[in-house]
Design a protein around this motif. Structure first.
Motif, PDB file in Angstrom:
ATOM      1  N   ARG A   4       1.776   4.800  -6.786  1.00  0.00           N
ATOM      2  CA  ARG A   4       2.331   4.033  -7.909  1.00  0.00           C
ATOM      3  C   ARG A   4       1.704   4.563  -9.192  1.00  0.00           C
ATOM      4  O   ARG A   4       0.484   4.649  -9.306  1.00  0.00           O
ATOM      5  CB  ARG A   4       1.990   2.551  -7.718  1.00  0.00           C
ATOM      6  CG  ARG A   4       2.420   1.648  -8.871  1.00  0.00           C
ATOM      7  CD  ARG A   4       3.930   1.692  -9.084  1.00  0.00           C
ATOM      8  NE  ARG A   4       4.399   0.513  -9.746  1.00  0.00           N
ATOM      9  CZ  ARG A   4       4.431   0.338 -11.067  1.00  0.00           C
ATOM     10  NH1 ARG A   4       4.007   1.286 -11.859  1.00  0.00           N
ATOM     11  NH2 ARG A   4       4.882  -0.771 -11.578  1.00  0.00           N
ATOM     12  N   LEU A  15       2.595  -4.407 -11.074  1.00  0.00           N
ATOM     13  CA  LEU A  15       2.177  -3.963  -9.747  1.00  0.00           C
ATOM     14  C   LEU A  15       2.569  -4.977  -8.681  1.00  0.00           C
ATOM     15  O   LEU A  15       2.499  -6.183  -8.900  1.00  0.00           O
ATOM     16  CB  LEU A  15       0.662  -3.756  -9.704  1.00  0.00           C
ATOM     17  CG  LEU A  15       0.122  -2.532 -10.422  1.00  0.00           C
ATOM     18  CD1 LEU A  15      -1.396  -2.599 -10.493  1.00  0.00           C
ATOM     19  CD2 LEU A  15       0.570  -1.257  -9.737  1.00  0.00           C
ATOM     20  N   GLU A  19       0.922  -2.489  -3.022  1.00  0.00           N
ATOM     21  CA  GLU A  19       0.596  -1.132  -3.470  1.00  0.00           C
ATOM     22  C   GLU A  19      -0.701  -0.675  -2.803  1.00  0.00           C
ATOM     23  O   GLU A  19      -1.667  -1.431  -2.751  1.00  0.00           O
ATOM     24  CB  GLU A  19       0.418  -1.071  -4.994  1.00  0.00           C
ATOM     25  CG  GLU A  19       1.576  -1.596  -5.798  1.00  0.00           C
ATOM     26  CD  GLU A  19       2.818  -0.732  -5.768  1.00  0.00           C
ATOM     27  OE1 GLU A  19       2.838   0.319  -5.102  1.00  0.00           O
ATOM     28  OE2 GLU A  19       3.797  -1.115  -6.419  1.00  0.00           O
ATOM     29  N   VAL A  22      -2.789   3.818  -6.391  1.00  0.00           N
ATOM     30  CA  VAL A  22      -2.348   3.690  -7.779  1.00  0.00           C
ATOM     31  C   VAL A  22      -2.977   4.815  -8.592  1.00  0.00           C
ATOM     32  O   VAL A  22      -4.179   5.064  -8.500  1.00  0.00           O
ATOM     33  CB  VAL A  22      -2.750   2.319  -8.366  1.00  0.00           C
ATOM     34  CG1 VAL A  22      -2.384   2.225  -9.838  1.00  0.00           C
ATOM     35  CG2 VAL A  22      -2.095   1.189  -7.582  1.00  0.00           C
ATOM     36  N   ILE A  36      -6.265  -4.753 -11.375  1.00  0.00           N
ATOM     37  CA  ILE A  36      -5.518  -3.968 -10.380  1.00  0.00           C
ATOM     38  C   ILE A  36      -5.943  -4.368  -8.968  1.00  0.00           C
ATOM     39  O   ILE A  36      -5.102  -4.609  -8.096  1.00  0.00           O
ATOM     40  CB  ILE A  36      -5.718  -2.455 -10.614  1.00  0.00           C
ATOM     41  CG1 ILE A  36      -5.042  -2.040 -11.918  1.00  0.00           C
ATOM     42  CG2 ILE A  36      -5.170  -1.646  -9.431  1.00  0.00           C
ATOM     43  CD1 ILE A  36      -5.431  -0.663 -12.413  1.00  0.00           C
ATOM     44  N   CYS A  40      -3.407  -6.087  -6.249  1.00  0.00           N
ATOM     45  CA  CYS A  40      -3.026  -5.279  -5.082  1.00  0.00           C
ATOM     46  C   CYS A  40      -4.000  -5.535  -3.945  1.00  0.00           C
ATOM     47  O   CYS A  40      -5.026  -4.856  -3.824  1.00  0.00           O
ATOM     48  CB  CYS A  40      -3.005  -3.800  -5.439  1.00  0.00           C
ATOM     49  SG  CYS A  40      -1.970  -3.408  -6.840  1.00  0.00           S
ATOM     50  N   TYR A  84       7.116   5.831  -9.209  1.00  0.00           N
ATOM     51  CA  TYR A  84       6.438   6.268  -8.003  1.00  0.00           C
ATOM     52  C   TYR A  84       6.528   7.769  -7.867  1.00  0.00           C
ATOM     53  O   TYR A  84       7.453   8.400  -8.352  1.00  0.00           O
ATOM     54  CB  TYR A  84       7.073   5.640  -6.751  1.00  0.00           C
ATOM     55  CG  TYR A  84       6.837   4.166  -6.642  1.00  0.00           C
ATOM     56  CD1 TYR A  84       5.668   3.676  -6.094  1.00  0.00           C
ATOM     57  CD2 TYR A  84       7.788   3.261  -7.092  1.00  0.00           C
ATOM     58  CE1 TYR A  84       5.447   2.308  -5.995  1.00  0.00           C
ATOM     59  CE2 TYR A  84       7.579   1.896  -6.999  1.00  0.00           C
ATOM     60  CZ  TYR A  84       6.401   1.436  -6.438  1.00  0.00           C
ATOM     61  OH  TYR A  84       6.186   0.097  -6.351  1.00  0.00           O
TER      62      TYR A  84
END
Length: 91
Positions: A4, A15, A19, A22, A36, A40, A84
């Protein structure tokens, strides 16, 4: 493997929970990294260009280690504006 791509910290809110890898095309703050990881749940790796990796704080690195998130160095050139990027897992 699917990576990602995030081009700015404002994309963190987009997000998805699933995921796993990243890539950040911006210099993240400790808060960005924490957001993040919080978003995730299954994050396995975070990739940064080497120039940004060198400026990452020790606190951020320790936090990633504690969460078992691998820190990778790498650039994602020629990706345009794709959300992506698919790569061969042998790369």
């Amino acid at each position: 493997m699917r990576i990602r791509m995030l081009n700015s910290k404002y994309e963190i809110e987009t997000l998805k929970e699933d995921e796993e890898v990243v890539h950040l095309s911006f210099r993240p703050s400790n808060t960005d990294i924490m957001q993040i990881i919080t978003r995730c749940k299954g994050l396995k790796a975070l990739q940064l260009p080497s120039s940004y990796r060198k400026t990452l704080s020790d606190v951020a690195i320790k936090f990633l280690e504690m969460e078992d998130v691998e820190l990778l160095e790498g650039d994602m050139k020629s990706t345009g504006i794709s959300m992506y990027k698919e790569i061969d897992s042998e790369e």
